[in-house]
Write a protein that holds these residues in place. Structure first.
Motif, short mmCIF file in Angstrom:
data_model
loop_
_atom_site.label_atom_id
_atom_site.label_comp_id
_atom_site.label_asym_id
_atom_site.label_seq_id
_atom_site.Cartn_x
_atom_site.Cartn_y
_atom_site.Cartn_z
N HIS A 31 0.86 -1.18 0.00
CA HIS A 31 0.00 0.00 0.00
C HIS A 31 0.90 1.23 0.00
N THR A 32 0.74 2.09 -1.00
CA THR A 32 1.65 3.21 -1.15
C THR A 32 0.95 4.55 -1.04
N GLY A 33 1.70 5.51 -0.51
CA GLY A 33 1.33 6.92 -0.52
C GLY A 33 2.35 7.62 -1.38
N ASP A 34 2.43 8.93 -1.27
CA ASP A 34 3.39 9.68 -2.08
C ASP A 34 4.84 9.34 -1.74
N PHE A 71 3.76 0.49 2.91
CA PHE A 71 3.94 -0.68 3.76
C PHE A 71 3.36 -1.88 3.05
N GLY A 72 3.91 -3.03 3.38
CA GLY A 72 3.43 -4.28 2.82
C GLY A 72 3.37 -5.33 3.91
N THR A 73 2.43 -6.25 3.78
CA THR A 73 2.31 -7.34 4.73
C THR A 73 2.09 -8.64 3.97
N GLY A 74 2.58 -9.72 4.52
CA GLY A 74 2.37 -11.00 3.85
C GLY A 74 2.83 -12.16 4.71
N LEU A 75 2.80 -13.33 4.12
CA LEU A 75 3.20 -14.57 4.79
C LEU A 75 4.48 -15.08 4.14
N LEU A 76 5.42 -15.46 4.97
CA LEU A 76 6.72 -15.95 4.52
C LEU A 76 6.86 -17.40 4.97
N ASP A 77 6.96 -18.32 4.01
CA ASP A 77 7.13 -19.73 4.34
C ASP A 77 8.61 -20.02 4.56
N CYS A 78 8.93 -20.65 5.68
CA CYS A 78 10.31 -20.93 6.07
C CYS A 78 10.48 -22.41 6.35
N GLY A 79 11.72 -22.84 6.44
CA GLY A 79 11.99 -24.22 6.78
C GLY A 79 13.34 -24.35 7.46
N SER A 80 13.47 -25.37 8.27
CA SER A 80 14.71 -25.68 8.96
C SER A 80 14.66 -27.14 9.36
N ILE A 135 13.68 0.21 2.50
CA ILE A 135 13.04 -0.39 3.66
C ILE A 135 13.58 0.30 4.91
N VAL A 136 12.68 0.84 5.73
CA VAL A 136 13.08 1.52 6.95
C VAL A 136 12.60 0.79 8.21
N HIS A 137 11.74 -0.21 8.02
CA HIS A 137 11.26 -0.98 9.16
C HIS A 137 10.88 -2.38 8.68
N GLU A 138 11.24 -3.39 9.49
CA GLU A 138 10.88 -4.77 9.19
C GLU A 138 10.45 -5.42 10.48
N HIS A 139 9.35 -6.17 10.42
CA HIS A 139 8.89 -6.91 11.59
C HIS A 139 8.37 -8.27 11.11
N SER A 140 8.75 -9.32 11.83
CA SER A 140 8.20 -10.64 11.54
C SER A 140 7.79 -11.29 12.85
N SER A 141 6.76 -12.11 12.76
CA SER A 141 6.26 -12.82 13.94
C SER A 141 5.55 -14.07 13.50
N LEU A 195 5.03 -11.19 7.89
CA LEU A 195 6.06 -10.20 7.63
C LEU A 195 5.42 -8.85 7.31
N THR A 196 5.94 -7.80 7.91
CA THR A 196 5.52 -6.43 7.61
C THR A 196 6.76 -5.62 7.29
N LEU A 197 6.71 -4.89 6.18
CA LEU A 197 7.80 -3.99 5.79
C LEU A 197 7.27 -2.56 5.69
N GLY A 198 8.03 -1.61 6.21
CA GLY A 198 7.73 -0.19 6.05
C GLY A 198 8.80 0.41 5.14
N LEU A 199 8.37 1.19 4.17
CA LEU A 199 9.30 1.78 3.21
C LEU A 199 9.11 3.29 3.13
#
Length: 83
Positions: free
Chosen positions: A7-10, A14-23, A49-55, A36-40
């Motif tokens: 979602h963008t402004g001028d 920010f973007g949000t989504g699901l990140l599939d991981c494995g180990s 990218i100025v902010h990243e959060h994952s949970s 995952l949430t990214l702030g740009l």
């Protein structure tokens, strides 16, 4: 990465989504999903990218009504430890 709408402004986005991981745990492969949430921000050199959060999402509806076993197990372990 799946379902990552941005979602963008001028000059901010920010973007949000699901990140599939494995180990692995020992010899056993483990798969899990992170939210995952990214702030740009827009700079003269482009978007940065100025902010990243994952949970870990809660164990409900990660994939269209099915629970995520790894997330559910980890969340349940933490909940039991807190009880």
């Amino acid at each position: 990465m799946r379902e990552f709408p941005v979602h963008t402004g001028d000059d901010i986005a920010f973007g949000t989504g699901l990140l599939d991981c494995g180990s692995t745990e020992g010899d056993r492969p483990v798969q899990y999903t992170l939210r995952l949430t990214l702030g740009l921000t827009k700079t003269p050199d482009g978007w940065r990218i100025v902010h990243e959060h994952s949970s870990e999402p809660t164990p409900f509806d990660v994939e269209g009504g099915r629970s995520n076993d790894a997330v559910g197990r980890a969340s349940g372990d933490r909940a039991a430890a807190l009880a």
